[in-house]
Design a protein around this motif. Structure first.
Motif, PDB file in Angstrom:
ATOM      1  N   GLU A   2       9.812   3.423   1.098  1.00  0.00           N
ATOM      2  CA  GLU A   2       9.103   4.233   2.013  1.00  0.00           C
ATOM      3  C   GLU A   2       9.633   3.843   3.424  1.00  0.00           C
ATOM      4  O   GLU A   2       9.634   2.650   3.873  1.00  0.00           O
ATOM      5  CB  GLU A   2       7.626   3.985   2.102  1.00  0.00           C
ATOM      6  CG  GLU A   2       6.968   4.576   1.014  1.00  0.00           C
ATOM      7  CD  GLU A   2       5.501   4.231   0.648  1.00  0.00           C
ATOM      8  OE1 GLU A   2       4.817   4.503  -0.118  1.00  0.00           O
ATOM      9  OE2 GLU A   2       5.041   3.707   1.857  1.00  0.00           O
ATOM     10  N   GLN A   4       9.631   3.051   7.160  1.00  0.00           N
ATOM     11  CA  GLN A   4       8.493   2.365   8.037  1.00  0.00           C
ATOM     12  C   GLN A   4       8.638   2.564   9.449  1.00  0.00           C
ATOM     13  O   GLN A   4       9.441   2.141  10.079  1.00  0.00           O
ATOM     14  CB  GLN A   4       8.413   0.888   7.569  1.00  0.00           C
ATOM     15  CG  GLN A   4       8.298   0.271   6.414  1.00  0.00           C
ATOM     16  CD  GLN A   4       8.076  -1.312   6.110  1.00  0.00           C
ATOM     17  OE1 GLN A   4       8.131  -1.940   7.362  1.00  0.00           O
ATOM     18  NE2 GLN A   4       7.923  -1.733   5.052  1.00  0.00           N
ATOM     19  N   SER A  33       0.237   8.985  -1.265  1.00  0.00           N
ATOM     20  CA  SER A  33      -0.288   8.321  -0.383  1.00  0.00           C
ATOM     21  C   SER A  33       0.496   8.133   1.005  1.00  0.00           C
ATOM     22  O   SER A  33       1.578   8.491   1.136  1.00  0.00           O
ATOM     23  CB  SER A  33      -0.378   6.611  -0.825  1.00  0.00           C
ATOM     24  OG  SER A  33       0.786   6.197  -1.145  1.00  0.00           O
ATOM     25  N   LYS A  35       1.118   5.559   4.694  1.00  0.00           N
ATOM     26  CA  LYS A  35       0.736   4.201   5.385  1.00  0.00           C
ATOM     27  C   LYS A  35       0.678   4.865   6.940  1.00  0.00           C
ATOM     28  O   LYS A  35       1.759   5.474   7.448  1.00  0.00           O
ATOM     29  CB  LYS A  35       1.930   3.492   5.157  1.00  0.00           C
ATOM     30  CG  LYS A  35       2.095   2.621   3.745  1.00  0.00           C
ATOM     31  CD  LYS A  35       3.149   1.711   3.926  1.00  0.00           C
ATOM     32  CE  LYS A  35       3.223   1.055   2.504  1.00  0.00           C
ATOM     33  NZ  LYS A  35       4.353  -0.090   2.312  1.00  0.00           N
ATOM     34  N   TYR A  37       0.285   2.948  10.470  1.00  0.00           N
ATOM     35  CA  TYR A  37       0.583   1.753  11.402  1.00  0.00           C
ATOM     36  C   TYR A  37       0.010   1.744  12.496  1.00  0.00           C
ATOM     37  O   TYR A  37      -0.086   2.695  13.511  1.00  0.00           O
ATOM     38  CB  TYR A  37       2.160   1.914  11.477  1.00  0.00           C
ATOM     39  CG  TYR A  37       2.987   1.684  10.405  1.00  0.00           C
ATOM     40  CD1 TYR A  37       3.452   2.639   9.563  1.00  0.00           C
ATOM     41  CD2 TYR A  37       3.678   0.452   9.685  1.00  0.00           C
ATOM     42  CE1 TYR A  37       4.114   2.619   8.462  1.00  0.00           C
ATOM     43  CE2 TYR A  37       4.416   0.229   8.592  1.00  0.00           C
ATOM     44  CZ  TYR A  37       4.663   1.438   7.900  1.00  0.00           C
ATOM     45  OH  TYR A  37       5.446   1.478   6.842  1.00  0.00           O
ATOM     46  N   CYS A 143      -8.465   3.069   0.979  1.00  0.00           N
ATOM     47  CA  CYS A 143      -7.444   2.581   1.720  1.00  0.00           C
ATOM     48  C   CYS A 143      -7.062   1.229   1.473  1.00  0.00           C
ATOM     49  O   CYS A 143      -7.966   0.420   1.163  1.00  0.00           O
ATOM     50  CB  CYS A 143      -7.864   2.542   3.069  1.00  0.00           C
ATOM     51  SG  CYS A 143      -7.807   4.336   3.909  1.00  0.00           S
ATOM     52  N   VAL A 149      -1.162  -2.677   8.855  1.00  0.00           N
ATOM     53  CA  VAL A 149      -0.960  -1.332   8.133  1.00  0.00           C
ATOM     54  C   VAL A 149      -1.906  -1.155   7.140  1.00  0.00           C
ATOM     55  O   VAL A 149      -2.479  -2.025   6.443  1.00  0.00           O
ATOM     56  CB  VAL A 149       0.541  -1.454   7.206  1.00  0.00           C
ATOM     57  CG1 VAL A 149       0.823  -0.204   6.510  1.00  0.00           C
ATOM     58  CG2 VAL A 149       1.763  -2.076   8.160  1.00  0.00           C
ATOM     59  N   LYS A 151      -2.507   1.693   4.089  1.00  0.00           N
ATOM     60  CA  LYS A 151      -2.259   2.699   3.176  1.00  0.00           C
ATOM     61  C   LYS A 151      -3.598   3.570   2.721  1.00  0.00           C
ATOM     62  O   LYS A 151      -4.188   2.982   2.021  1.00  0.00           O
ATOM     63  CB  LYS A 151      -1.548   2.186   2.100  1.00  0.00           C
ATOM     64  CG  LYS A 151      -0.997   2.914   0.962  1.00  0.00           C
ATOM     65  CD  LYS A 151       0.047   2.329  -0.132  1.00  0.00           C
ATOM     66  CE  LYS A 151       0.596   3.148  -0.964  1.00  0.00           C
ATOM     67  NZ  LYS A 151       1.344   2.382  -1.994  1.00  0.00           N
ATOM     68  N   THR A 153      -4.516   5.863  -0.059  1.00  0.00           N
ATOM     69  CA  THR A 153      -4.244   6.136  -1.380  1.00  0.00           C
ATOM     70  C   THR A 153      -4.490   7.381  -1.644  1.00  0.00           C
ATOM     71  O   THR A 153      -3.945   7.936  -2.613  1.00  0.00           O
ATOM     72  CB  THR A 153      -4.676   4.872  -2.177  1.00  0.00           C
ATOM     73  OG1 THR A 153      -6.118   5.113  -2.343  1.00  0.00           O
ATOM     74  CG2 THR A 153      -4.242   3.564  -1.805  1.00  0.00           C
TER      75      THR A 153
END
Length: 202
Positions: A2, A4, A33, A35, A37, A143, A149, A151, A153
């Motif tokens: 993924e 970032q 899912s 992410k 930040y 999550c 971070v 995620k 889900t």
């Protein structure tokens, strides 16, 4: 792997609709899912709000609903705040991390649809409730929280959880079983977005 990088609010909304992130489909293991930040400022807000929420709840005699036997109540509350912030950011929902009160089983609202946000530290963590009666909201989200971070889900509607849950043990007390779903059993974040949008419009 993924990419970032941070996403703007509009990009997050677009991703939820298309199931893509900057052109990259990352449907992994059947569960799409995202992410989220956090900036240093957002992390600071989450830590301050989580610490105060923990102190206020314990002073009021309210027990934490955590199942994790290792981490402190404060760590769990901070993780919960981060998870709520992540879901709110992903779905463009109002959220005030400094709003405190007794835990009613509802963390966020999308129109008239209530959402309960659950957090875990484990990459393969489950959506878990203390009991079936503890599922109070219309939808629950899961999550994974790791430092700055989170995620998101996926999630599920209450009826799906009630009909498909499996009782599992998650702590050293092997006699205690809790209703749960794996991440693969959850609806994807874009499916939840569709549910929330449909509920707001119809």
């Amino acid at each position: 792997s993924e990419q970032q990088q941070r996403l703007t609010s509009n990009q997050l909304e677009t991703c939820a609709v298309t199931g893509m992130r900057n052109g990259e489909n990352f449907n992994k293991g059947g569960t799409m899912s995202f992410k989220i930040y956090f900036s240093p400022k957002e992390i600071s807000m989450a830590e301050q709000a989580g610490a105060f929420r923990s102190q206020l709840a314990r002073a009021s005699g309210v027990k934490n609903q955590r199942i994790d036997p290792i981490r402190s109540d404060e760590e769990i509350d901070i993780a919960g705040i981060k998870a709520e912030m992540a879901v709110a950011k992903l779905y463009q929902l109002d959220h005030d991390p400094y709003h405190f009160g007794i835990d009613s089983g509802v963390d966020l609202w999308s129109g008239e649809t209530s959402i309960d946000v659950k957090s875990t530290f484990h990459p393969n963590g489950h959506l878990v409730f203390k009991s079936l009666d503890a599922f109070k909201a219309d939808i629950a989200m899961l999550c994974i929280v790791q430092d700055n971070v989170v995620k998101v889900t996926g999630g599920c509607e209450k009826h799906w959880f009630l009909e498909n849950h499996v009782s599992r043990t998650f702590s050293k007390n092997k006699k205690a079983e809790f209703p749960s779903l794996t991440q693969g059993d959850l609806e994807t974040v874009d499916q939840i977005w569709s549910l929330l949008t449909h509920a707001r419009l119809y």
